[in-house]
Design a protein around this motif. Structure first.
Motif, PDB file in Angstrom:
ATOM      1  N   LEU A   1       0.867  -1.178   0.000  1.00 24.95           N
ATOM      2  CA  LEU A   1       0.000   0.000   0.000  1.00 24.95           C
ATOM      3  C   LEU A   1       0.902   1.227   0.000  1.00 24.95           C
ATOM      4  O   LEU A   1       1.748   1.379   0.879  1.00 24.95           O
ATOM      5  N   GLU A   2       0.737   2.091  -0.986  1.00 23.53           N
ATOM      6  CA  GLU A   2       1.621   3.253  -1.109  1.00 23.53           C
ATOM      7  C   GLU A   2       1.378   4.300  -0.025  1.00 23.53           C
ATOM      8  O   GLU A   2       2.276   5.064   0.309  1.00 23.53           O
ATOM      9  N   THR A   3       0.159   4.308   0.523  1.00 30.21           N
ATOM     10  CA  THR A   3      -0.160   5.197   1.639  1.00 30.21           C
ATOM     11  C   THR A   3      -0.910   4.385   2.697  1.00 30.21           C
ATOM     12  O   THR A   3      -1.354   3.271   2.426  1.00 30.21           O
ATOM     13  N   ALA A   4      -1.053   4.949   3.870  1.00 34.77           N
ATOM     14  CA  ALA A   4      -1.799   4.270   4.936  1.00 34.77           C
ATOM     15  C   ALA A   4      -3.198   3.926   4.433  1.00 34.77           C
ATOM     16  O   ALA A   4      -3.817   4.705   3.710  1.00 34.77           O
ATOM     17  N   GLY A   5      -3.688   2.754   4.806  1.00 37.23           N
ATOM     18  CA  GLY A   5      -5.024   2.356   4.373  1.00 37.23           C
ATOM     19  C   GLY A   5      -5.237   0.872   4.530  1.00 37.23           C
ATOM     20  O   GLY A   5      -4.580   0.210   5.320  1.00 37.23           O
TER      21      GLY A   5
ATOM     22  N   ASP B   1       0.981   3.108   8.100  1.00 37.06           N
ATOM     23  CA  ASP B   1       2.186   3.696   7.512  1.00 37.06           C
ATOM     24  C   ASP B   1       2.153   3.576   5.993  1.00 37.06           C
ATOM     25  O   ASP B   1       1.453   2.736   5.426  1.00 37.06           O
ATOM     26  N   ASP B   2       2.958   4.389   5.329  1.00 36.89           N
ATOM     27  CA  ASP B   2       3.092   4.348   3.876  1.00 36.89           C
ATOM     28  C   ASP B   2       4.071   3.245   3.464  1.00 36.89           C
ATOM     29  O   ASP B   2       4.974   2.876   4.218  1.00 36.89           O
ATOM     30  N   ASN B   3       3.871   2.727   2.245  1.00 37.56           N
ATOM     31  CA  ASN B   3       4.782   1.746   1.641  1.00 37.56           C
ATOM     32  C   ASN B   3       4.999   0.506   2.504  1.00 37.56           C
ATOM     33  O   ASN B   3       6.126   0.078   2.737  1.00 37.56           O
TER      34      ASN B   3
ATOM     35  N   ALA C   1      -6.164   2.689  -0.786  1.00 31.64           N
ATOM     36  CA  ALA C   1      -4.891   3.294  -1.191  1.00 31.64           C
ATOM     37  C   ALA C   1      -4.428   2.667  -2.498  1.00 31.64           C
ATOM     38  O   ALA C   1      -4.805   1.541  -2.829  1.00 31.64           O
TER      39      ALA C   1
ATOM     40  N   THR D   1      -2.029   0.611  -4.793  1.00 29.72           N
ATOM     41  CA  THR D   1      -1.208  -0.559  -4.475  1.00 29.72           C
ATOM     42  C   THR D   1      -0.181  -0.799  -5.578  1.00 29.72           C
ATOM     43  O   THR D   1      -0.349  -0.361  -6.707  1.00 29.72           O
TER      44      THR D   1
END
Length: 110
Positions: free
Chosen positions: A33-37, A61-63, A90, A92
């Motif tokens: 996930l590139e961003t929190a989610g 968290d991101d990534n 987010a 992906t």
């Protein structure tokens, strides 16, 4: 790998046709996930979503990679399409999915 009986046919990366019968189904999914989610995957067959057999992953968290797996037995009384429905909050990347489907024999088939 193609099913020599013709009872299981892959239509696409997220859809499989199943002939009437009983099946053991196992799948594993993971993605970054590139961003929190969250990432949610819900199987659907016999015209219904199967929420109890879905997987859900969440990160603050991101990534971050989220992953999950599920196994279940599906009774298929008439030909149906098994679909894995993916929902994410987010973007992906680097996603993978592995699925194993085994046709099971009933007591009368043994």
């Amino acid at each position: 790998m193609a099913d020599p009986t013709g009872h299981i046919t892959q239509n696409s990366g997220t859809q499989v046709s199943l002939s009437p019968g009983t099946y053991l189904i196992h799948y594993n999914v993971e993605a970054v996930l590139e961003t929190a989610g969250y990432l949610q995957v819900t199987p659907s067959y016999n015209g219904q979503g199967q929420l109890p057999y879905g997987v859900y992953g969440r990160t603050a968290d991101d990534n971050v990679t989220v992953s999950g797996s599920s196994s279940f037995i599906a009774e298929v009384p008439a030909a149906t399409t098994l679909t894995l429905n993916v929902n994410s909050s987010a973007a992906t990347r680097d996603g993978t999915m592995t699925m194993v489907i085994l046709g099971l024999r009933g007591g009368d088939d043994a």
